[in-house]
Design an enzyme around this catalytic site. Structure first.
Site, PDB file in Angstrom:
ATOM      1  N   ASP A 445       0.866  -1.181   0.000  1.00  0.00           N
ATOM      2  CA  ASP A 445       0.000   0.000   0.000  1.00  0.00           C
ATOM      3  C   ASP A 445       0.902   1.229   0.000  1.00  0.00           C
ATOM      4  O   ASP A 445       1.852   1.326   0.801  1.00  0.00           O
ATOM      5  CB  ASP A 445      -0.892  -0.006   1.244  1.00  0.00           C
ATOM      6  CG  ASP A 445      -1.833   1.192   1.267  1.00  0.00           C
ATOM      7  OD1 ASP A 445      -2.880   1.125   0.606  1.00  0.00           O
ATOM      8  OD2 ASP A 445      -1.498   2.192   1.935  1.00  0.00           O
ATOM      9  N   LEU A 446       0.642   2.172  -0.922  1.00  0.00           N
ATOM     10  CA  LEU A 446       1.465   3.386  -0.990  1.00  0.00           C
ATOM     11  C   LEU A 446       1.133   4.304   0.177  1.00  0.00           C
ATOM     12  O   LEU A 446      -0.037   4.555   0.478  1.00  0.00           O
ATOM     13  CB  LEU A 446       1.221   4.108  -2.315  1.00  0.00           C
ATOM     14  CG  LEU A 446       1.571   3.308  -3.586  1.00  0.00           C
ATOM     15  CD1 LEU A 446       1.360   4.180  -4.821  1.00  0.00           C
ATOM     16  CD2 LEU A 446       2.990   2.774  -3.544  1.00  0.00           C
ATOM     17  N   ASP A 488      -4.503   2.190  -4.654  1.00  0.00           N
ATOM     18  CA  ASP A 488      -3.049   2.255  -4.542  1.00  0.00           C
ATOM     19  C   ASP A 488      -2.520   1.007  -3.840  1.00  0.00           C
ATOM     20  O   ASP A 488      -1.481   1.046  -3.175  1.00  0.00           O
ATOM     21  CB  ASP A 488      -2.622   3.512  -3.781  1.00  0.00           C
ATOM     22  CG  ASP A 488      -3.154   3.554  -2.360  1.00  0.00           C
ATOM     23  OD1 ASP A 488      -4.178   2.878  -2.094  1.00  0.00           O
ATOM     24  OD2 ASP A 488      -2.552   4.227  -1.502  1.00  0.00           O
TER      25      ASP A 488
END
Length: 677
Positions: A445-446, A488
């Site tokens: 996960d960004l 994302d």
């Protein structure tokens, strides 16, 4: 057939045996089949049969010799046993004459096999063998000559006598006679007048004139009128038999020639029809967009239509005599082997039809997808070739491949999508159980990606997502499966990789993304990611459990400060807390769906005036008759950042209760609380 009739069938044709057996089985006949004369002789010596049915050529001995052996009483069957001959070529008169000469009861053409049951039935209804001798009508008023003629001819012919011209005409009209032996001088009606009546009724009738010495001129006149021969009286027996035999042969020739002429005309007519039909079919085949081929028994091309030339660019000279597999595309030979395998199945008779798809190489060197339908050509009990229908499906195949790609890939990053990820996760879970191997899953996960989306817009956010996908793809191994599973969020499946190697790969990804920066205008953004990892070790029966474990590990990584990796451990306190929080979220969601969320209202009272200023709403869960207070579930929901779900439901329920209970409207500044009270 009322009673069972035994039939000896002699034929080496599988198709004919099946046809005859099926026809006679419907009429209660017992059929014993042999393939040649030698086997037939053995059976005829062992047992009796009611009827014998055979082909003309039956091994080393033909049917003519076998029937003579039957008539010579060399076997157990009676000499008069009915014998039926089946022939591929058929002329009615020759068949009749042959049957007479060889004492065969009947000759049947292959195309008339359906008449067999009735023929056999006719034999069973009579004990007498049909008399197939030719018939002669003797028209003679002299009783001595008439008797002499009868005595000389009766062994080989059926003979009838007429003593006057009038009686001769009457008998001729009432019956059928192959030959008429006609005296010139007759009472009541002359021989010449009788001849006119006979030829008027049948212009082809064979008539032999009997004349006395010195009346040759009259004989010539009658020959000109239509008689076929003459004999002078008195005559010897050999003379009469020879003249009658010649007349019978002439009759045979004329009738047979007429029948053959008719058959020749029919054949020519059919040949012309076939030629016209062939030309029409050729024109039709050449106008088809479908390629039509015929392969011989070795799989080589022996016929193509024009569509092949238009499709591939190869001419007839380039194509004929080659294998279809020669045109398969690919240097590795796999496609060629694939085509050869399916062609061999057809040619070996393992299947009657087959449909395959493969890439065909055209003359320009390019490859096109084609769909091929094979159908066998089955003649005389074996495959004699294969027909091929070949269609260009290149556009359809490319569209299918594009749709397949779209169905399994993310349109923004061109990575595999969530659907493909789920499929691969199931596959790896199954192999972990069945093969006792270990795989790993990374869930990425960004960090703070929402900030970029909110400040720079989704377009710039999409650019970052694509660059992140490209960066990670550049360092992943060939066997790894990299997917975008959310906005994302990314997942990386690592086949045959344990937790320690998975941690190293995850740390490498974190370091790679941390090195990058993204500039939009005068602002520079740094990107990092948090990664949760777990082993796919076969311990879980449900594949999605591994994804839940990776998700929990990702949550722990974020809680510990982001931009780091955490591997799932059941014993982790943080993991346990998160799992409890997730469970409470499920409990809350179920309570909302079952309307188990209740509010307790308490008034807020002014200490001096004792007036109620407003009411405070306190949330509770009522599950199985037990009240659960917010101190048990609110901290857990806050840990997973899902408190908004509860807030919305409390407000909605409070507004509903205000409308039901007017006392709650005393203050327009009501306050709703989800505190831990």
């Amino acid at each position: 057939m009322a009673t069972s009739i035994s039939v000896l069938l002699i034929t080496d044709s599988v198709k004919r045996r099946q046809s005859v057996t099926e026809l006679l089985a419907e009429h209660n006949a017992e059929v014993l089949h042999v393939t040649d004369a030698s086997s037939a002789v053995t059976k005829l010596k062992q047992q009796e049969f009611d009827v014998i049915v055979s082909d003309t050529l039956i091994g080393q001995m033909d049917a003519w010799r076998l029937v003579r052996m039957v008539r010579a009483n060399l076997f157990r069957v009676p000499a008069e046993t009915p014998y039926i001959l089946i022939t591929d070529t058929f002329c009615e008169h020759i068949a009749k004459t042959t049957a007479h000469a060889f004492t065969i009861n009947h000759v049947v053409a292959c195309e008339h096999l359906e008449t067999l049951p009735d023929l056999i039935l006719s034999f069973s209804d009579t004990t007498e063998t049909p008399d197939n001798r030719m018939s002669v009508l003797v028209v003679e008023d002299d009783p001595d000559i008439a008797e002499l003629a009868h005595r000389l001819l009766k062994n080989n012919y059926k003979v009838q006598i007429a003593t006057t011209g009038t009686q001769g005409v009457s008998k001729f009209r009432d019956g059928h006679f192959d030959i008429v032996l006609l005296d010139v001088q007759l009472p009541e009606m002359s021989g010449g007048e009788v001849l006119k009546h006979v030829l008027a009724a049948n212009p082809q009738q064979a008539v032999v004139i009997m004349t006395a010495h010195g009346s040759t001129e009259l004989a010539e006149e009658l020959l000109i009128q239509g008689a076929v021969d003459f004999i002078s009286k008195p005559f010897k027996g050999e003379q009469l038999r020879k003249v009658i035999a010649i007349a019978s042969q002439r009759e045979n020739y004329l009738v047979s020639n007429s029948q053959f002429e008719e058959k020749v005309i029919t054949i020519k007519r059919r040949e012309e029809q076939f030629r016209q039909l062939s030309e029409a079919h050729t024109r039709l085949l050449n106008h088809l967009s479908t390629v039509v081929m015929e392969l011989d028994t070795d799989g080589y091309i022996k016929f193509i239509n024009k569509a092949w030339v238009l499709l591939t660019g190869f001419s007839r000279e380039d194509t004929m005599g080659r294998s279809l597999a020669d045109f398969a595309f690919g240097d590795d030979g796999n496609t060629r082997q694939y085509v050869e395998y399916h062609m061999s199945q057809m040619l070996e008779g393992q299947t009657g039809s087959k449909r395959i798809e493969f890439q065909l190489e055209i003359k320009s060197g390019e490859a096109i997808w084609v769909e091929v339908q094979f159908n066998d050509l089955y003649r005389k009990g074996k495959v004699s070739g294969v027909t091929v229908n070949l269609d260009n499906i290149d556009d359809r195949k490319k569209a299918e491949m594009q749709l397949s790609h779209l169905a399994s890939h993310d349109t923004l990053t061109n990575l595999f999508n969530r659907h493909y990820f789920d499929t691969e996760l199931v596959r790896l879970s199954e192999t972990a159980q069945s093969q006792e191997v270990v795989h790993s899953l990374l869930y990425l996960d960004l960090d703070h990606f929402k900030v970029i989306n909110d400040t720079q817009g989704h377009h710039q956010g999409d650019i970052i997502l694509k660059e992140v996908a490209t960066a990670i793809s550049s360092i992943k191994r060939e066997a790894d499966v990299f997917c975008r599973v959310g906005g994302d969020e990314f997942a990386l499946l690592l086949p045959r990789t344990d937790r320690h190697e998975a941690r190293d790969i995850a740390n490498e990804i974190c370091a790679l993304l941390q090195q990058g920066h993204y500039q939009f205008g005068d602002r520079i953004f740094k990107i990092s990611c948090s990664i949760g990892a777990t082993e796919i070790n076969g311990e879980q029966t449900e594949p999605e459990t591994y994804l839940q474990q990776a998700d929990i590990a990702l949550y722990v990584a974020k809680k510990r400060g982001r931009n780091l990796v955490h591997v799932f451990e059941k014993a982790d306190k943080e993991t346990e807390d998160f799992q409890i929080s997730v469970q409470w979220v499920h409990v809350l969601q179920e309570a909302i769906s079952k309307d188990q969320l209740i509010l307790h209202f308490q008034p807020v009272v002014d200490a001096e005036t004792r007036n109620v200023h407003y009411f405070e709403a306190l949330v509770r869960l009522e599950i199985d008759g037990k009240l659960i207070f917010p101190g048990e579930f609110i901290p857990a929901i806050e840990r997973v950042e899902d408190i908004n779900l509860l807030d919305h439901q409390v407000i909605s329920k409070a507004m509903s209760m205000i409308s039901k209970y007017p006392v709650l409207k005393k203050s327009c500044h009501q306050s709703f609380s989800t505190s831990l009270q």
